[in-house]
Structure formats: structure tokens, C-alpha cells
Design a protein around this motif. Structure first.
Motif, PDB file in Angstrom:
ATOM      1  N   ILE A   1       2.996  -4.194  58.381  1.00 13.94           N
ATOM      2  CA  ILE A   1       2.671  -3.750  57.019  1.00 13.94           C
ATOM      3  C   ILE A   1       2.513  -2.234  56.960  1.00 13.94           C
ATOM      4  CG2 ILE A   1       0.905  -3.847  55.206  1.00 13.94           C
ATOM      5  CD1 ILE A   1       0.529  -6.800  55.950  1.00 13.94           C
ATOM      6  N   TRP A   2       1.802  -1.653  57.949  1.00 11.20           N
ATOM      7  CA  TRP A   2       1.644  -0.193  57.948  1.00 11.20           C
ATOM      8  C   TRP A   2       2.979   0.507  58.054  1.00 11.20           C
ATOM      9  CZ3 TRP A   2      -2.623  -0.983  62.022  1.00 11.20           C
ATOM     10  CH2 TRP A   2      -3.841  -1.188  61.368  1.00 11.20           C
ATOM     11  N   LEU A   3       3.766   0.028  59.010  1.00 16.43           N
ATOM     12  CA  LEU A   3       5.042   0.688  59.264  1.00 16.43           C
ATOM     13  C   LEU A   3       5.938   0.599  58.028  1.00 16.43           C
ATOM     14  CD1 LEU A   3       5.945   2.066  61.819  1.00 16.43           C
ATOM     15  CD2 LEU A   3       7.213   0.020  62.439  1.00 16.43           C
ATOM     16  N   MET A   4       5.995  -0.582  57.421  1.00 18.85           N
ATOM     17  CA  MET A   4       6.880  -0.743  56.267  1.00 18.85           C
ATOM     18  C   MET A   4       6.359   0.035  55.062  1.00 18.85           C
ATOM     19  SD  MET A   4       9.323  -2.201  57.570  1.00 18.85           S
ATOM     20  CE  MET A   4      10.278  -2.047  56.089  1.00 18.85           C
ATOM     21  N   MET A   5       5.037   0.123  54.933  1.00 16.91           N
ATOM     22  CA  MET A   5       4.515   0.922  53.823  1.00 16.91           C
ATOM     23  C   MET A   5       4.905   2.381  54.002  1.00 16.91           C
ATOM     24  SD  MET A   5       0.844  -0.691  52.768  1.00 16.91           S
ATOM     25  CE  MET A   5       0.588   0.416  51.391  1.00 16.91           C
ATOM     26  N   ALA A   6       4.871   2.853  55.261  1.00 14.46           N
ATOM     27  CA  ALA A   6       5.288   4.235  55.513  1.00 14.46           C
ATOM     28  C   ALA A   6       6.760   4.413  55.156  1.00 14.46           C
ATOM     29  CB  ALA A   6       5.047   4.596  56.978  1.00 14.46           C
ATOM     30  N   PHE A   7       7.580   3.435  55.479  1.00 17.42           N
ATOM     31  CA  PHE A   7       9.011   3.551  55.163  1.00 17.42           C
ATOM     32  C   PHE A   7       9.262   3.426  53.655  1.00 17.42           C
ATOM     33  CE2 PHE A   7       9.787   3.187  59.658  1.00 17.42           C
ATOM     34  CZ  PHE A   7      10.972   3.874  59.838  1.00 17.42           C
ATOM     35  N   PHE A   8       8.546   2.517  52.998  1.00 13.86           N
ATOM     36  CA  PHE A   8       8.720   2.394  51.539  1.00 13.86           C
ATOM     37  C   PHE A   8       8.319   3.687  50.841  1.00 13.86           C
ATOM     38  CE2 PHE A   8       8.213  -2.384  52.062  1.00 13.86           C
ATOM     39  CZ  PHE A   8       9.554  -2.605  51.875  1.00 13.86           C
ATOM     40  N   ALA A   9       7.268   4.323  51.385  1.00 13.27           N
ATOM     41  CA  ALA A   9       6.815   5.565  50.755  1.00 13.27           C
ATOM     42  C   ALA A   9       7.888   6.644  50.850  1.00 13.27           C
ATOM     43  CB  ALA A   9       5.519   6.046  51.420  1.00 13.27           C
ATOM     44  N   GLU A  10       8.788   6.505  51.819  1.00  7.82           N
ATOM     45  CA  GLU A  10       9.857   7.482  51.990  1.00  7.82           C
ATOM     46  C   GLU A  10      11.002   7.269  51.005  1.00  7.82           C
ATOM     47  OE1 GLU A  10      10.372  10.040  54.763  1.00  7.82           O
ATOM     48  OE2 GLU A  10       8.277   9.867  54.151  1.00  7.82           O
ATOM     49  N   VAL A  11      11.087   6.074  50.420  1.00 10.37           N
ATOM     50  CA  VAL A  11      12.167   5.815  49.465  1.00 10.37           C
ATOM     51  C   VAL A  11      11.827   6.520  48.167  1.00 10.37           C
ATOM     52  CG1 VAL A  11      13.438   4.053  48.203  1.00 10.37           C
ATOM     53  CG2 VAL A  11      12.599   3.571  50.498  1.00 10.37           C
ATOM     54  N   PRO A  12      12.710   7.419  47.680  1.00 10.92           N
ATOM     55  CA  PRO A  12      12.388   8.128  46.444  1.00 10.92           C
ATOM     56  C   PRO A  12      12.156   7.134  45.303  1.00 10.92           C
ATOM     57  CG  PRO A  12      14.415   8.962  47.431  1.00 10.92           C
ATOM     58  CD  PRO A  12      14.034   7.756  48.198  1.00 10.92           C
ATOM     59  N   LYS A  13      11.116   7.394  44.542  1.00  9.47           N
ATOM     60  CA  LYS A  13      10.781   6.516  43.428  1.00  9.47           C
ATOM     61  C   LYS A  13      11.950   6.453  42.447  1.00  9.47           C
ATOM     62  CE  LYS A  13       7.070   6.443  40.096  1.00  9.47           C
ATOM     63  NZ  LYS A  13       6.956   7.675  39.327  1.00  9.47           N
ATOM     64  N   GLU A  14      12.639   7.595  42.297  1.00  8.86           N
ATOM     65  CA  GLU A  14      13.743   7.648  41.336  1.00  8.86           C
ATOM     66  C   GLU A  14      14.862   6.672  41.676  1.00  8.86           C
ATOM     67  OE1 GLU A  14      15.013  11.703  41.184  1.00  8.86           O
ATOM     68  OE2 GLU A  14      13.537  12.169  39.642  1.00  8.86           O
ATOM     69  N   MET A  15      15.017   6.381  42.970  1.00  4.35           N
ATOM     70  CA  MET A  15      16.113   5.484  43.344  1.00  4.35           C
ATOM     71  C   MET A  15      15.868   4.094  42.781  1.00  4.35           C
ATOM     72  SD  MET A  15      18.236   5.665  46.630  1.00  4.35           S
ATOM     73  CE  MET A  15      16.962   5.587  47.829  1.00  4.35           C
ATOM     74  N   GLU A  16      14.612   3.682  42.862  1.00  2.00           N
ATOM     75  CA  GLU A  16      14.285   2.378  42.325  1.00  2.00           C
ATOM     76  C   GLU A  16      14.376   2.372  40.799  1.00  2.00           C
ATOM     77  OE1 GLU A  16      10.818  -0.526  43.500  1.00  2.00           O
ATOM     78  OE2 GLU A  16      10.839   1.353  44.627  1.00  2.00           O
ATOM     79  N   GLU A  17      13.998   3.495  40.205  1.00  2.00           N
ATOM     80  CA  GLU A  17      14.088   3.584  38.747  1.00  2.00           C
ATOM     81  C   GLU A  17      15.539   3.557  38.305  1.00  2.00           C
ATOM     82  OE1 GLU A  17       9.965   6.078  38.075  1.00  2.00           O
ATOM     83  OE2 GLU A  17      11.861   7.132  38.004  1.00  2.00           O
ATOM     84  N   ALA A  18      16.394   4.249  39.087  1.00  2.00           N
ATOM     85  CA  ALA A  18      17.821   4.210  38.775  1.00  2.00           C
ATOM     86  C   ALA A  18      18.322   2.777  38.825  1.00  2.00           C
ATOM     87  CB  ALA A  18      18.592   5.075  39.767  1.00  2.00           C
ATOM     88  N   ALA A  19      17.841   2.016  39.804  1.00  2.00           N
ATOM     89  CA  ALA A  19      18.252   0.616  39.916  1.00  2.00           C
ATOM     90  C   ALA A  19      17.790  -0.181  38.702  1.00  2.00           C
ATOM     91  CB  ALA A  19      17.686   0.004  41.199  1.00  2.00           C
ATOM     92  N   GLN A  20      16.565   0.102  38.273  1.00  2.00           N
ATOM     93  CA  GLN A  20      16.052  -0.615  37.093  1.00  2.00           C
ATOM     94  C   GLN A  20      16.884  -0.306  35.855  1.00  2.00           C
ATOM     95  OE1 GLN A  20      11.824   0.698  37.600  1.00  2.00           O
ATOM     96  NE2 GLN A  20      11.475  -1.239  36.579  1.00  2.00           N
ATOM     97  N   VAL A  21      17.190   0.988  35.680  1.00  2.00           N
ATOM     98  CA  VAL A  21      17.986   1.393  34.529  1.00  2.00           C
ATOM     99  C   VAL A  21      19.391   0.804  34.645  1.00  2.00           C
ATOM    100  CG1 VAL A  21      19.054   3.362  33.381  1.00  2.00           C
ATOM    101  CG2 VAL A  21      16.688   3.497  34.135  1.00  2.00           C
ATOM    102  N   ASP A  22      19.875   0.703  35.882  1.00  2.00           N
ATOM    103  CA  ASP A  22      21.212   0.172  36.119  1.00  2.00           C
ATOM    104  C   ASP A  22      21.300  -1.327  35.866  1.00  2.00           C
ATOM    105  OD1 ASP A  22      23.373   1.697  36.609  1.00  2.00           O
ATOM    106  OD2 ASP A  22      23.038   1.948  38.745  1.00  2.00           O
ATOM    107  N   GLY A  23      20.168  -1.972  35.628  1.00  2.00           N
ATOM    108  CA  GLY A  23      20.231  -3.378  35.284  1.00  2.00           C
ATOM    109  C   GLY A  23      19.648  -4.319  36.318  1.00  2.00           C
ATOM    110  N   CYS A  24      18.943  -3.787  37.312  1.00  2.00           N
ATOM    111  CA  CYS A  24      18.352  -4.663  38.324  1.00  2.00           C
ATOM    112  C   CYS A  24      17.059  -5.285  37.797  1.00  2.00           C
ATOM    113  CB  CYS A  24      18.003  -3.875  39.581  1.00  2.00           C
ATOM    114  SG  CYS A  24      19.405  -3.471  40.602  1.00  2.00           S
ATOM    115  N   THR A  25      16.853  -6.561  38.149  1.00  2.00           N
ATOM    116  CA  THR A  25      15.529  -7.132  37.965  1.00  2.00           C
ATOM    117  C   THR A  25      14.657  -6.562  39.090  1.00  2.00           C
ATOM    118  OG1 THR A  25      15.995  -8.975  39.424  1.00  2.00           O
ATOM    119  CG2 THR A  25      16.520  -9.263  37.101  1.00  2.00           C
ATOM    120  N   ARG A  26      13.349  -6.839  39.030  1.00  2.00           N
ATOM    121  CA  ARG A  26      12.474  -6.322  40.089  1.00  2.00           C
ATOM    122  C   ARG A  26      12.932  -6.817  41.448  1.00  2.00           C
ATOM    123  NH1 ARG A  26       6.388  -7.591  38.092  1.00  2.00           N
ATOM    124  NH2 ARG A  26       6.435  -6.521  36.113  1.00  2.00           N
TER     125      ARG A  26
END
Lengths: 296, 272, 354
Positions: free
Chosen positions: B152-177
């Protein structure tokens, strides 16, 4: 061209993603811990597959005074943790800084150095037991070349704890090295370059730039390693099982004996709770200390 | 950086010799007959007897141990990785109240500090009730529990590295959560999954204290098997050496494959 | 393509209010630029329109439909992010058609759309590459392509050019504008760069501290800034300001004694404390001008020359013809014609006369 509204699976995603891990924690860590607390205030015995539980906190408390192995176990553990972790930090740090300055084969050197972490601790125990062997171990062979020894590394109460610490150092220096090496490599190179332009020699760069910048990583390595050191069980179990006498009896070995050899679950549980409190309070104190240092 | 001083060279060479030496010595002894070990000879006729004995003799349970270890380490790694990654993502991504996320993270930390051996007692009792004592399932569950905090710690550190905008782009692009997680975030954190997977596997493969107490002859894993060679009334030194070597190989192979990911994971974890 | 209505939208985090009752009507096909300093709420507003953040109050209406409760994916919008937010594990082509694949569009349609978009943006030869193999400018184009492939009702841009170098920025600015003229889709564009705002917008929305200061075409904002903030923010170099009091003779007396002329419409303001604003191009060097200064710095930009002069009220910037070359340190007097003086209430900071 509308999209479908979010389905049930999607709407409940935050919950079902969290739930399984939480269930595992509740069932397999929180519940056992509460169980441990219950057990620690009960006498709890298995006889013929039937449990006999009685609430009797005093009984277990009394064992504290009557347990001859407890004091040496605590003293040994403290010595073990302090000496082993200090040595590992010192060597690991020196190694990390040295290797970072190597110009060729850096990757190969790193890979070689971290090998010991990968070996099952049990295998480490048996390997070193062979090497420490009185009759044919490599250490006594080596000493005999100089006309010294032989030394009963694991069987002599004067050497046993030191021998065990030596194994632990061999096992865990690589771990410290790995964390600190990554940190050294991650240092901003422009800061180091600026210091050199400012006229600092290599030793001064290390002293005034590298070490202060490494402080957080050193603190992390120390905390992680200290936690693990308190838990040490496997190698020592293989090397000496706590002997000779109580010379290398660590608290984890002692716990194991109380639980599984003496079958004294109530006292074992109380001892466990005590150990947990010890570890937690040690970490809180050390964390306070490292954070206090940061402000200074 | 600069060049090494003589002192540094000696220090480095000495360390490397100290690290590698024991492996070579054990490797050498694993190819000796018992008698050569006792005499401490350096020149001897190599033999595979110890390995044959460890792996194929009828007295030895080692192949069985190996199989048990493969099963336990693989399954516990997959389960820990799945649960841990989902949990880490949920904690990272969704606005949980401080009580939930803080409580979970604090518990992970506390649990990580507790010596495993203290929990073996309660686990023993619980598994006896559930009929999981002396089963691989029981062992897998404990290894999952132990490996979850790190995952959990390791993955949280890696998730924190994923730019928030990338996920937002996915949401705008039509992805469900769920799609944003599976199609965009998860592929990006593959290095983290590998790092956590390698560490989980190696840990589970090496774990001894729990396996020793919750398994018996049929369900014992490799470390328990190795310890057995040292514990029998007559210590079998050559087999002990051979078994140690065999037990070490899988972890080293896996680490060679995943090393750079693990190093990156440790960096993420320790620099923050 | 759709009209967008923003009705009384406000956003606060607990007690901290970051946006107050914003109202804005955007017409179909319009190119709107939200501009303001960092922290003014422009990005927050854009993200609320996208559905990435929730408004604390108010409604967002896109094409006549209230979308407050819709997820971003249900709003049929496309967004270009400052960091581009390309999917690093997908090739350019997969980045471009991700949305259409999610919507399970037929294959020929996807291919045709990707081909068109790639052609428009010059990405044809890059389709097989991964984002990490592209230059900054190419990544920016892919981010644009990802938005136009899908033909959304509404384009949102969140500072899409700020990671580019100056030259590329000017080029992409023109390209985005051209693209908009071709496609004609409603666009909302956030930037902190007033030059970008002036060059691209049909209408500019200037925001400050969570409020809309003024909405209007670039020239409206330039010629008639309705607040002191807009006057200062729009235009580069910035407007020069003088504090003073309006006298009965329709002149401003600054504290340091200069006397600035005002148009006759200012008669009603007599006695009021005001701030007068004068753009650099409206100041000229004359022998009997009311403002006494000393030349400190001269910048030759090629087509024009800016001179900075130290006056009683601080530094003043004056635009001069390209060959003008006032001597540093020399004393110079400046004058201005009455219709070029903008007057703002020093209390409310609002424009006083048109």
C-alpha cells in the motif's frame, strides 16, 4: 452521443476498492491483536484439544518476576539492535558514498552488494553456521593460518552475541546501502557542483553538502532498519536458538519459546503486548529525536 | 564524481569480498562430499551428491517444500498486490474522511512495527478454529496480511507520481472511474506493481517464523525445509549448504529482473 | 457546438471563498478567454465547467442542459491541459482515438477522424510514436489533436501554451485561432498571459480574486477598462497611474503638483479623490507639458521605443517613435490630451467616466 450514466460498479468503486484490504486487516491483524490483549489477561491452556480460559491478569504478571530468561532477552535485544543498527548505518553510508563515486561497473557493484538481502534469512543462518563451525568453518581455518584459534564462535558465551551481530550486519548493510545509495544518486548535482566551484574538496563536499542533504534518507533507513532489527528471529533461531545459555536469547526467540515450547499462551500474550509497547515507544522517541534534530 | 582514494578502493574491495565470499564458500561446500567438508579441504573432487540428496532422496521433503513455497509466494503476492493496489488507489484518489484514511495508514504503520512472532500465537488459535491451521491457505492469508502495508505504501507513492491531469484527461475523454483506473492509471504505475510484486514475492519466499509455526511436514515451505537440515539430530552439513543455495536462487532471479523497479520504489518511498 | 451559461457560480473551501457569484453567457461558436493573475479563480471556473470540480453554488448550462450533476465524460467536452496529460503508455494514434474507442464508434469512422485531425495538425508521421519520443511542440499538437478528433460541443483550454518556448507559443497561438475559425466550436481558454488573451479572444473575461472584473472584446477592454485592475492588467507596458483630486476646473491635481487635463464630462467629479491612468502611447514629450520627469532608461524595440522616466509619482513609461533617443538623465516634460486620461474612483476602483 451521450454516454451511459455511471453504473453501480462505478459509483461504488471508492468503497469496494478499499473494502477487501480493510477486511483482511480487521480479521487478520486487528482481531488477533485484540485477541492478544484478551489472552494477556487470561490464563489460557490447551489440554487435549480443549481450551481452558480463565480471566486472571495477576497470574501472567507474576510470571514476569519468575521468568529467568526475560532479563537477558531484553538486554540482548537492546545490545543487538543498538550495535547492529549503528554498524549497519555507518558501513552502509560509507559504502553508498563510495560506490556513488565509482566511475565504472557501478550497476554491477550495486547488484553484487545487495545480494545478501535476497537470501532467505534461514539460509543465511545455515550458511554462517557452517562458516562459524568449530572444526572446519572458514573462520577458524583462516585463524589457523596465523596460528590462532580455534574459536568457538557460536558456542562460547563471550563471542556468541558478537558473532550473531556480525551475521546481521552482513545481512542488512546492503539494505541501508540500497536506500542511501538511491538517495545519494538522487542528490541534485548542481548543488554539489556549486560547492566544488566554491572551492570545497571532496571530503568537504561530503561533510558539508552530502551528509546534511542525506539526513532525511538516513532517518528513514534508521527507522525501517530498527523496526526490522527488533523483529529478528530467523537467523538467530538457526544459528544458536538463543544459546549458549541465554547468551543470544533475543526477545522474539524468548516469545517463541514461551508460546510454543512452554505453551504458556497467557504470559506469551502479555509478553507480546509488552514488546509491542517497547517497539512503539522506542520509535516514537527516536522519531522525536530525529525530528528535533531537523529543526536545529 | 571524483576518483576514489586508495583507502576507498580498499574499503570497496574488502566489502565486495565480504559480501561475495560467503556465497562462494557455501557454493564450494555444496559440491563437496560430507567428508571433504569435515576436513576443510580446498581442493576436492566436485560432486552433485548433496543436491541429489536434497532434491530427490526419499527422506527429503525438499521438492514438496519448493512446490509449497511457489504456491504460497505466488498466490500471496497476487492477492496482496490486488488488494493493496486497490486500497492504495482508493486512499489516494477518493476523498476519504481523515478518520478513514488516517486510521488505516496509522494502523498499517503500527502493524508494521509489531514483531510478527507476537501475532503467530493468535493466528494459530484463529486458524485452529477456522480449520486453516496447517493449510497453505492459512499461510497465504498471513503472508498477504504481512505484505499489505508495504504494498500500500509503495503503490501510494507511485500513484502520487501520476499527474492528476492525466486522470482528468481520461475523465474528460469519456472514462468511467473504473476505466480511468484500469486503462490509464494502472498501465502508468506498472513499475510500481513490479517493485511491490518482487518485494512481496521475495518476502513470502523467505518468510520463516510464521511458516515454522503454522505448518507441518506436508505444508512446510522452503525455509522450514532448510532449517530442518540444521535441526535434525545429525546435522547434514553438505545438504544444508546445497539447500541454502537452492533456496536462494529464485529470489535472486526475480530480483535481477525487478531490481531497477525496486530501487526506484525505494527512492520514491525514502526521498519523500 | 453549444452555448454555455454560467449562472451564479461560486466556489468555496469551507470558509474560504475562492469564487463569488460568477455570471457569464457564452454564445455558440465563441472563443472566450479567461484571464487573470494566478489564484484569480480562472482555472477553477474552467474545471467547474469541465466537471472536474463541483461548484458550491450556481448552475452550469451547456446547450440548454443543466450539467451540474453530470460526470465530465457525460458533458461531451474536450480539454487541453497545461501539461498536455498525454497517456504515456499509448502511441500517438491511441492517444488520439481513445475517446472514440471508449464510445465504441465504428472502426472506419475512428480511422477517418484520426486521419483528418492528424492532417490538420501535421501529425501524420508521428502516429506510431510514444509521447516520450516527441518534442514539446509535438506533444502540444497531440494534445490539441486529442481534443479535435472527437468533435465535442465545447473545447476547454487550460493554459495550453505556457510550457512552450516563446517562439513556438506565438506560432501555436495563431494555429489554435485558425483552427477555431475552421471548426467554429465554442471554446473557453484560460491563460495568465494578457497578450494571448488579446490576440486570441472574441471576448475576454478578466478575473481577479474570484470575481469577474470585466467582460468584453479585446479593444473594449483596452480602450475602456472598467476597473483599475483591468486597466493595469491589460496592455504592455502597463498603464501609468497618478493619484490626485479633481478640481472645479476639470483638472486633476496630483499630490506632487502636476496638473492633468480632463474632458469636460468630468465637471461632476469636482472634489473627488481619483486615480488617473494614461497609456504609454498617449504621453508625449512637449516643452510645456504638466508632468516633470527625468529620463532613466531607454528601450529600443525596433518598431518602437519605450522610455522610462522618473517622475514625482514614480516611474512613467512613454512610447516614442523608433528613432527617438532622449538622453539619459535629461529633464523632460510630458503632456497628454484630455480624452486619453482614464479616471477611476480611488475608493471603489471603478471607472468614473466613459
Amino acid at each position: 452521443m451521450r454516454h451511459q450514466p455511471a453504473g453501480l460498479i462505478d459509483r461504488t468503486f471508492p468503497y469496494w476498492s478499499l473494502l477487501p484490504a480493510v477486511v483482511v486487516f480487521i480479521v487478520l491483524s486487528l482481531y488477533p491483536l485484540l485477541n492478544l490483549l484478551m489472552m494477556s489477561v487470561s490464563t489460557y491452556r490447551f489440554e487435549g484439544g480443549v481450551e481452558h480460559t480463565t480471566f486472571d491478569p495477576m497470574a501472567n504478571l507474576r510470571y514476569f518476576g519468575e521468568d529467568p530468561g526475560l532479563r537477558p532477552a531484553i538486554v540482548n535485544t537492546l545490545i543487538f539492535v543498538f550495535v547492529a543498527v549503528s554498524l549497519e548505518l555507518a558501513i552502509g553510508l560509507a559504502l553508498a558514498i563510495t560506490v556513488s563515486r565509482v566511475s565504472r561497473y557501478k550497476g554491477l557493484i550495486r547488484t553484487l552488494i545487495i545480494l545478501p538481502i535476497l537470501v532467505p534469512p534461514v539460509a543465511i543462518g545455515s550458511m554462517w553456521r557452517l562458516m562459524y563451525n568449530y572444526d572446519f568453518g572458514v573462520f577458524n581455518q583462516f585463524l589457523s593460518v596465523f596460528g590462532l584459534g580455534p574459536v568457538n564462535w557460536l558456542g562460547d558465551g563471550r563471542f556468541a552475541l558478537a558473532s550473531v551481530i556480525m551475521v546481521d550486519v552482513w545481512h542488512w548493510v546492503p539494505f541501508i546501502f540500497l536506500i542511501l545509495f538511491a538517495a545519494v544518486e538522487g542528490l541534485p548535482s548542481d548543488v554539489v557542483e556549486a560547492a566544488r566551484i566554491d572551492g570545497a574538496r571532496q571530503a568537504q563536499v561530503t561533510r558539508y553538502i552530502v551528509l546534511p542533504l542525506l539526513r532525511p534518507a538516513i532517518a528513514v533507513a534508521f527507522t525501517f532498519r530498527a523496526i526490522l532489527a527488533f523483529k529478528t528471529f530467523d537467523e538467530v533461531f538457526l544459528l544458536t536458538s538463543g544459546g549458549p545459555g541465554t547468551a543470544t536469547e533475543l526477545i522474539s526467540l524468548h516469545l517463541y519459546k514461551v508460546f510454543f515450547a512452554q505453551n504458556n499462551l497467557g504470559y506469551g500474550a502479555m509478553l507480546s503486548v509488552t514488546v509491542i509497547l517497547m517497539v512503539v515507544s522506542f520509535l516514537l522517541v527516536s522519531r522525536r529525536a530525529t525530528q528535533g534534530g531537523k529543526e536545529a | 564524481m571524483g576518483r576514489l582514494s586508495l583507502f576507498q578502493r580498499i574499503f570497496l574491495a574488502g566489502t565486495l569480498a565480504m559480501v561475495v565470499g560467503p556465497f562462494l564458500w557455501i557454493l564450494m561446500n555444496s559440491f563437496k562430499y560430507q567428508i571433504d567438508i569435515y576436513q576443510g579441504t580446498w581442493i576436492f573432487e566436485p560432486t552433485l551428491t548433496s543436491y541429489m540428496d536434497v532434491l530427490f532422496s526419499r527422506r527429503s521433503q525438499f521438492t514438496n517444500n519448493l512446490w509449497n513455497s511457489v504456491v504460497v509466494a505466488s498466490i500471496s503476492t497476487i492477492v496482496a498486490l490486488t488488494l493493496g493496489t486497490l486500497c492504495a488507489y482508493s486512499l489516494h484518489r477518493f476523498r476519504w474522511s481523515k478518520w478513514v484514511s488516517g486510521g488505516i495508514l496509522a494502523w498499517l504503520l503500527l502493524f508494521h512495527m509489531i514483531p510478527v512472532i507476537t501475532l503467530v500465537g493468535p493466528w494459530y488459535l484463529i486458524f485452529r478454529h477456522l480449520g486453516l491451521y496447517d493449510t497453505l491457505t492459512g499461510l497465504v492469508l498471513t503472508h498477504v496480511t504481512i505484505n499489505l502495508p508495504m504494498t500500500i505504501w509503495l503503490m501510494m507513492a507511485f500513484f502520487a507520481e501520476v499527474p492528476k491531469e492525466m486522470e482528468e484527461a481520461a475523465q474528460v475523454d469519456g472514462c468511467t472511474r473504473v476505466q480511468a483506473f484500469t486503462l490509464v492509471v494502472l498501465p502508468v504505475v506498472v513499475p510500481g506493481l513490479i517493485a511491490a510484486g518482487v518485494l512481496s514475492f521475495v518476502f513470502s519466499w523467505n518468510e520463516f517464523a510464521i511458516a515454522l509455526n503454522l505448518t507441518s511436514r506436508a505444508t512446510a515451505t522452503v525455509p522450514v525445509g532448510v532449517a530442518k537440515f540444521a535441526q535434525d539430530f545429525e546435522i547434514q552439513h553438505s545438504q544444508m549448504a546445497a539447500a541454502s543455495i537452492v533456496a536462494t536462487i529464485p529470489a535472486i532471479l526475480i530480483m535481477f529482473f525487478g531490481q531497477r523497479f525496486v530501487v526506484r520504489g525505494l527512492t520514491l518511498g525514502s526521498v519523500k | 457546438m453549444a452555448a454555455v451559461d454560467i449562472r451564479n457560480v461560486a466556489k468555496s473551501f469551507g470558509a474560504l471563498s475562492v469564487m463569488n457569484d460568477v455570471n457569464l453567457s457564452i454564445e455558440q461558436g465563441e472563443f472566450i478567454v479567461l484571464v487573470g493573475p494566478s489564484g484569480c479563480g480562472k482555472s477553477t471556473l474552467l474545471r467547474i465547467i469541465a466537471g472536474l470540480e463541483e461548484a458550491s453554488r450556481g448552475d452550469i448550462v451547456i446547450a440548454g442542459q443543466r450539467v451540474n450533476d453530470l460526470e465530465p465524460r457525460e458533458r461531451d467536452i474536450a480539454m487541453v491541459f497545461q501539461s498536455y496529460a498525454l497517456y504515456p503508455h499509448m502511441r500517438v494514434e491511441a492517444n488520439l482515438d481513445f475517446n472514440m474507442r471508449l464510445r465504441k464508434r465504428p472502426k472506419p469512422e475512428i480511422e477517418a477522424s484520426v486521419k483528418t485531425a492528424a492532417g490538420v495538425l501535421g501529425l501524420d508521421t508521428l502516429l506510431e510514436r510514444f509521447p516520450r519520443q516527441l518534442s514539446g511542440g509535438q506533444r502540444q499538437r497531440v494534445a490539441m489533436g486529442r481534443a479535435i478528433v472527437r468533435r465535442p460541443q465545447l473545447f476547454l483550454f487550460d493554459e495550453p501554451l505556457s510550457n512552450l518556448d516563446a517562439k513556438l507559443r506565438v506560432q501555436m497561438r495563431a494555429e489554435i485561432r485558425k483552427l477555431h475559425l475552421e471548426i467554429g466550436a465554442t471554446s473557453i481558454y484560460v491563460t495568465h498571459d494578457q497578450v494571448e488573451a488579446m490576440t486570441m479572444a472574441d471576448r475576454i473575461v478578466v478575473m481577479n480574486k474570484g470575481n469577474v472584473e470585466q467582460v468584453g472584446s479585446p479593444l473594449e477592454l483596452y480602450d475602456k477598462p472598467s476597473t483599475l485592475f483591468v486597466a493595469e492588467f491589460i496592455g504592455s507596458p502597463s498603464m501609468n497611474f497618478y493619484r490626485g483630486t479633481v478640481g472645479p476646473d476639470c483638472k486633476i491635481r496630483t499630490r506632487a503638483g502636476a496638473v492633468l487635463p480632463l474632458s469636460p464630462a468630468c465637471r461632476a467629479l469636482a472634489g473627488q479623490e481619483v486615480v488617473a491612468g494614461i497609456r504609454p502611447e498617449h504621453l508625449s514629450i512637449t516643452d510645456e507639458g504638466p508632468i516633470a520627469t527625468q529620463v532613466v532608461l531607454v528601450e529600443h524595440l525596433g518598431p518602437e521605443t519605450f522610455a522610462y522616466m522618473e517622475g514625482e509619482q514614480g516611474l512613467v513609461c512613454v512610447r516614442l517613435p523608433r528613432d527617438a533617443s532622449p538622453v539619459r538623465g535629461s529633464a523632460v516634460r510630458l503632456s497628454v490630451s484630455p480624452q486619453d486620461v482614464h479616471v477611476f474612483d480611488s475608493e471603489t476602483q471603478r471607472r468614473l467616466i466613459d
